[in-house]
Design a protein around this motif. Structure first.
Motif, PDB file in Angstrom:
ATOM      1  N   GLU A   1       1.151  -1.674  -0.097  1.00 61.45           N
ATOM      2  CA  GLU A   1       0.111   0.103  -0.273  1.00 61.45           C
ATOM      3  C   GLU A   1       0.465   1.249  -0.423  1.00 61.45           C
ATOM      4  O   GLU A   1       0.608   2.494  -0.599  1.00 61.45           O
ATOM      5  CB  GLU A   1      -1.094  -0.238   1.298  1.00 61.45           C
ATOM      6  CG  GLU A   1      -2.341  -0.894   1.107  1.00 61.45           C
ATOM      7  CD  GLU A   1      -3.303  -0.931   0.157  1.00 61.45           C
ATOM      8  OE1 GLU A   1      -3.640   0.510  -0.617  1.00 61.45           O
ATOM      9  OE2 GLU A   1      -3.610  -1.254  -0.864  1.00 61.45           O
ATOM     10  N   LEU A   2       2.297   1.322   0.610  1.00 67.12           N
ATOM     11  CA  LEU A   2       3.133   2.275   0.895  1.00 67.12           C
ATOM     12  C   LEU A   2       3.643   3.257  -0.511  1.00 67.12           C
ATOM     13  O   LEU A   2       3.860   3.660  -0.929  1.00 67.12           O
ATOM     14  CB  LEU A   2       3.507   2.190   1.884  1.00 67.12           C
ATOM     15  CG  LEU A   2       3.236   2.048   3.737  1.00 67.12           C
ATOM     16  CD1 LEU A   2       4.002   2.273   4.598  1.00 67.12           C
ATOM     17  CD2 LEU A   2       2.037   3.386   3.383  1.00 67.12           C
ATOM     18  N   PHE A   3       4.665   1.575  -0.343  1.00 64.86           N
ATOM     19  CA  PHE A   3       5.495   1.636  -1.807  1.00 64.86           C
ATOM     20  C   PHE A   3       4.403   1.145  -3.321  1.00 64.86           C
ATOM     21  O   PHE A   3       5.359   0.825  -4.600  1.00 64.86           O
ATOM     22  CB  PHE A   3       6.256   1.253  -1.123  1.00 64.86           C
ATOM     23  CG  PHE A   3       7.049   1.586  -0.533  1.00 64.86           C
ATOM     24  CD1 PHE A   3       8.261   2.688  -1.094  1.00 64.86           C
ATOM     25  CD2 PHE A   3       7.195   0.592   0.688  1.00 64.86           C
ATOM     26  CE1 PHE A   3       8.929   3.121  -0.011  1.00 64.86           C
ATOM     27  CE2 PHE A   3       7.901   1.428   1.337  1.00 64.86           C
ATOM     28  CZ  PHE A   3       8.338   2.856   1.658  1.00 64.86           C
TER      29      PHE A   3
ATOM     30  N   ALA B   1      13.459 -14.978   2.145  1.00 66.05           N
ATOM     31  CA  ALA B   1      12.514 -16.337   1.606  1.00 66.05           C
ATOM     32  C   ALA B   1      11.276 -15.891   1.267  1.00 66.05           C
ATOM     33  O   ALA B   1      10.505 -16.237   0.457  1.00 66.05           O
ATOM     34  CB  ALA B   1      12.416 -17.186   3.164  1.00 66.05           C
ATOM     35  N   ILE B   2      10.922 -14.617   1.006  1.00 65.05           N
ATOM     36  CA  ILE B   2       9.393 -14.154   0.877  1.00 65.05           C
ATOM     37  C   ILE B   2       9.620 -12.530   0.062  1.00 65.05           C
ATOM     38  O   ILE B   2       8.733 -11.993   0.153  1.00 65.05           O
ATOM     39  CB  ILE B   2       8.937 -13.805   2.015  1.00 65.05           C
ATOM     40  CG1 ILE B   2       9.141 -12.421   2.904  1.00 65.05           C
ATOM     41  CG2 ILE B   2       8.485 -14.979   3.539  1.00 65.05           C
ATOM     42  CD1 ILE B   2       8.505 -11.870   3.917  1.00 65.05           C
ATOM     43  N   GLY B   3      10.512 -13.195  -1.200  1.00 71.27           N
ATOM     44  CA  GLY B   3      11.036 -12.221  -2.054  1.00 71.27           C
ATOM     45  C   GLY B   3      11.567 -11.099  -2.189  1.00 71.27           C
ATOM     46  O   GLY B   3      11.812  -9.792  -2.130  1.00 71.27           O
ATOM     47  N   GLY B   4      13.048 -11.084  -0.821  1.00 68.70           N
ATOM     48  CA  GLY B   4      13.453  -9.532  -0.842  1.00 68.70           C
ATOM     49  C   GLY B   4      14.197  -9.809  -1.700  1.00 68.70           C
ATOM     50  O   GLY B   4      14.639 -10.844  -2.108  1.00 68.70           O
TER      51      GLY B   4
ATOM     52  N   GLY C   1      13.868  -1.257  -0.897  1.00 65.44           N
ATOM     53  CA  GLY C   1      12.751  -0.037   0.168  1.00 65.44           C
ATOM     54  C   GLY C   1      11.944  -0.638   0.512  1.00 65.44           C
ATOM     55  O   GLY C   1      11.593  -0.266   1.774  1.00 65.44           O
ATOM     56  N   ALA C   2      11.281  -2.169  -0.350  1.00 68.77           N
ATOM     57  CA  ALA C   2      10.002  -2.984  -0.226  1.00 68.77           C
ATOM     58  C   ALA C   2      10.575  -3.917   1.806  1.00 68.77           C
ATOM     59  O   ALA C   2       9.644  -4.090   3.015  1.00 68.77           O
ATOM     60  CB  ALA C   2       9.353  -3.231  -0.606  1.00 68.77           C
TER      61      ALA C   2
END
Length: 217
Positions: A81-83, A166-169, A90-91
Motif C-alpha cells: 500500500e505504501l510503495f 525467503a519471501i521475495g526480498g 525498499g520494501a
C-alpha cells in the motif's frame, strides 16, 4: 565460483548492508524514544513524566514474541500500500524496522533502569529540571547499555534480512535461497553463510566496542 556469481554476491552483499543499516537507523529512531518513554512511564520511575497505556508494553512484547518470518509476511500488504510493491530493497526495510524497533525499545528501557537512582534523586533535590536530568545524567549514564543494545539489534537484523529473502526480498538471503538451495550450489550457500556470520559478528563487536569506550568515560 564464476565471475558472474561473484558479481551477484557483491551486489547481494551491498543490498544486505543497505537493508541492515537503513532498518537499524529507522528502528533506533523509533526504539530509543519509545524506550525512554517506557522508562519514564514505568512504575517506580524517579521521573514520572509520562503516562502510557498498558497496551503499549503489551503490544511491544507481542511483536517480540511473534516469529520474525510471520511479521515479514504480515507486513507485505502494508508495504504494498505504501510503495506499490511488496518485494525489493525498499520494501524490505519497513518490515525489518518494525521487527527491530520493539527489541531496541526494551533494551533501551533496561539500560535506563540500570542507571543509579541516587544520581537522579540528587539532581532532583538540587533543583535540576527533568529535561536536564534526562539529557545530562540519564542518557549519558545509560549510553553504554544503549550502544550495546543497538549492536545487538544490528546483529539480529542481519539474520532477519536473510529471512526476508525467503519471501521475495533481496540481498544475501535471496542469493542463498535461489542459488544455494534451489540450484543446489553448495559454494554459493557457504559464501552466503560466511558473509552473514561476519556481518552479524561485526555489528555485535562494534556495539560492544562502543559500549566499552563509553563505559570508560
Amino acid at each position: 565460483m564464476s565471475s558472474a556469481m561473484m558479481e551477484l554476491f557483491v551486489t547481494s552483499f551491498g543490498e544486505t548492508l543497505v537493508m541492515v543499516v537503513a532498518s537499524g537507523l529507522a528502528a533506533s529512531s523509533i526504539g530509543i524514544p519509545l524506550g525512554l518513554a517506557l522508562y519514564l512511564a514505568g512504575r517506580g520511575s524517579p521521573l514520572p513524566l509520562l503516562r502510557l497505556p498498558g497496551a503499549v508494553g503489551l503490544a511491544l512484547d507481542g511483536l517480540r514474541s511473534v516469529p520474525s518470518i510471520i511479521l515479514l509476511v504480515i507486513a507485505i500488504p502494508l508495504v504494498h500500500e505504501l510503495f506499490g510493491q511488496a518485494i525489493g530493497l525498499g520494501a524490505s526495510i519497513i518490515p525489518l524496522s518494525i521487527i527491530a524497533a520493539p527489541l531496541v525499545a526494551r533494551r533501551v528501557e533496561t539500560a535506563l533502569r540500570g542507571v543509579d537512582r541516587s544520581l537522579l534523586e540528587s539532581a532532583l533535590t538540587l533543583g535540576a529540571r527533568p529535561w536536564q536530568i534526562i539529557c545530562r545524567i540519564l542518557l549519558p549514564e545509560a549510553s553504554a547499555g544503549i550502544a550495546a543494545a543497538l549492536g545487538l539489534a544490528l546483529a539480529s537484523l542481519v539474520g532477519y534480512s536473510a529471512m526476508a529473502g525467503a519471501i521475495g526480498g533481496v540481498g544475501l538471503g535471496d542469493l542463498g535461497i535461489r542459488y544455494g538451495y534451489r540450484e543446489f550450489l553448495p559454494e554459493a550457500m557457504l559464501l552466503v553463510v560466511l558473509a552473514l556470520v561476519i556481518l552479524a559478528e561485526a555489528a555485535h563487536s562494534l556495539g560492544n566496542a562502543l559500549a566499552q569506550h563509553l563505559d570508560r568515560r
